[in-house]
Design a protein around this motif. Sequence first.
Motif, short mmCIF file in Angstrom:
data_model
loop_
_atom_site.label_atom_id
_atom_site.label_comp_id
_atom_site.label_asym_id
_atom_site.label_seq_id
_atom_site.Cartn_x
_atom_site.Cartn_y
_atom_site.Cartn_z
N ASP A 58 0.87 -1.17 0.00
CA ASP A 58 0.00 0.00 0.00
C ASP A 58 0.91 1.23 0.00
O ASP A 58 1.37 1.68 1.05
CB ASP A 58 -0.89 -0.02 1.24
N ILE A 59 1.21 1.74 -1.20
CA ILE A 59 2.10 2.90 -1.31
C ILE A 59 1.33 4.14 -0.91
O ILE A 59 0.49 4.66 -1.66
CB ILE A 59 2.64 3.05 -2.75
N MET A 86 6.94 7.54 -10.99
CA MET A 86 6.71 6.70 -9.81
C MET A 86 5.22 6.57 -9.52
O MET A 86 4.75 5.49 -9.12
CB MET A 86 7.43 7.29 -8.59
N ALA A 87 4.46 7.64 -9.73
CA ALA A 87 3.01 7.58 -9.51
C ALA A 87 2.36 6.62 -10.49
O ALA A 87 1.49 5.81 -10.13
CB ALA A 87 2.40 8.98 -9.64
N ARG A 88 2.77 6.69 -11.75
CA ARG A 88 2.21 5.78 -12.75
C ARG A 88 2.62 4.34 -12.47
O ARG A 88 1.82 3.41 -12.60
CB ARG A 88 2.68 6.20 -14.14
N GLY A 89 3.87 4.15 -12.11
CA GLY A 89 4.37 2.80 -11.88
C GLY A 89 3.79 2.12 -10.66
O GLY A 89 3.74 0.89 -10.59
N THR A 90 3.33 2.89 -9.68
CA THR A 90 2.75 2.32 -8.46
C THR A 90 1.23 2.44 -8.43
O THR A 90 0.62 2.15 -7.40
CB THR A 90 3.34 3.01 -7.21
N ALA A 91 0.64 2.87 -9.53
CA ALA A 91 -0.82 3.00 -9.58
C ALA A 91 -1.49 1.67 -9.24
O ALA A 91 -1.09 0.62 -9.73
CB ALA A 91 -1.25 3.45 -10.97
N GLY A 92 -2.49 1.73 -8.37
CA GLY A 92 -3.20 0.52 -7.97
C GLY A 92 -2.58 -0.20 -6.78
O GLY A 92 -3.17 -1.14 -6.25
N MET A 93 -1.39 0.23 -6.35
CA MET A 93 -0.76 -0.38 -5.17
C MET A 93 -1.29 0.31 -3.92
O MET A 93 -0.63 1.17 -3.32
CB MET A 93 0.77 -0.26 -5.25
N ASP A 94 -2.51 -0.06 -3.54
CA ASP A 94 -3.17 0.60 -2.41
C ASP A 94 -3.78 -0.39 -1.43
O ASP A 94 -4.67 -0.05 -0.67
CB ASP A 94 -4.25 1.56 -2.93
N SER A 95 -3.27 -1.63 -1.47
CA SER A 95 -3.78 -2.64 -0.56
C SER A 95 -2.65 -3.59 -0.21
O SER A 95 -2.11 -4.28 -1.07
CB SER A 95 -4.94 -3.42 -1.20
N GLY A 96 -2.28 -3.61 1.07
CA GLY A 96 -1.20 -4.48 1.50
C GLY A 96 -0.42 -3.84 2.63
O GLY A 96 -0.99 -3.14 3.48
N VAL A 97 0.89 -4.05 2.66
CA VAL A 97 1.75 -3.49 3.70
C VAL A 97 1.88 -1.99 3.49
O VAL A 97 2.32 -1.54 2.42
CB VAL A 97 3.15 -4.14 3.66
N PRO A 98 1.49 -1.16 4.48
CA PRO A 98 1.62 0.30 4.33
C PRO A 98 3.08 0.68 4.12
O PRO A 98 3.96 0.25 4.87
CB PRO A 98 1.08 0.83 5.66
N THR A 99 3.34 1.51 3.13
CA THR A 99 4.71 1.82 2.74
C THR A 99 4.82 3.23 2.18
O THR A 99 3.92 3.71 1.51
CB THR A 99 5.19 0.83 1.65
N VAL A 100 5.95 3.85 2.46
CA VAL A 100 6.34 5.10 1.80
C VAL A 100 7.51 4.77 0.89
O VAL A 100 8.46 4.10 1.29
CB VAL A 100 6.75 6.18 2.82
N LEU A 101 7.45 5.23 -0.35
CA LEU A 101 8.52 5.00 -1.31
C LEU A 101 9.40 6.23 -1.39
O LEU A 101 8.97 7.30 -1.83
CB LEU A 101 7.92 4.69 -2.69
#
Length: 214
Positions: A48-49, A96-111
């Motif tokens: 979860d980015i 980075m926003a395009r590449g991580t799009a949809g990564m919003d469920s899982g381990v909370p993370t800051v990139l």
Amino acid sequence: MIHQATIRIIAALAFVLGVSACAGTQNQTASSATTADASQRAAPVALDIQAIRVNVPRTLKVSEKNRYYPGGDIVWRGEPIGDRYQQVTAIFEEAMARGTAGMDSGVPTVLDVEVKRFHALTEKTRYTVGGVHALTFVITLRDPATGQAMTQPREIKADLKAYGGSQAIAADQRGQTQRVRITGHLAQVIRAELTEPGSFHSEGLGLIGMLNTL
């Protein structure tokens, strides 16, 4: 409060990185076989980015010299002359926003992303022989609540073939400008690094591969 699952992942990763530091003394063939086997066994970890932070240090040297190889850390001619640091930051933020799009469920993370090198082509090179867009950056995953690193900093070399001469002109006419190509490429690179256990963009296991080795 940090979820217990997140704590277990951080602890497991710390163990893996500790073991990796000692691995250099072992037989190289055995180490390579172990890495390949771990990569095959690993499965992606959902992330979860929650934030993306891009840093283009002002200590990097910008070159505006129109030479085949002008030196410097930042060489960028894909936009009108201006603050190259801001321009490179905007490219990475979009990618980075395009590449991580949809990564919003899982381990909370800051990139966290720190740019080390952004060496595109000068006018002289682009409209003659072409070359390589040399792109190097370092990523770290951090816990959103504490800022604690969940992975060690990982350097990624994301070089991209750069068009030259008539090929470059034709690409521009199709809308495939340097900015468009580089942004799309970086988006693919970060998605691969965060979802594929063994990313081909960097040596050894990718970040998620490390999370999966235990």
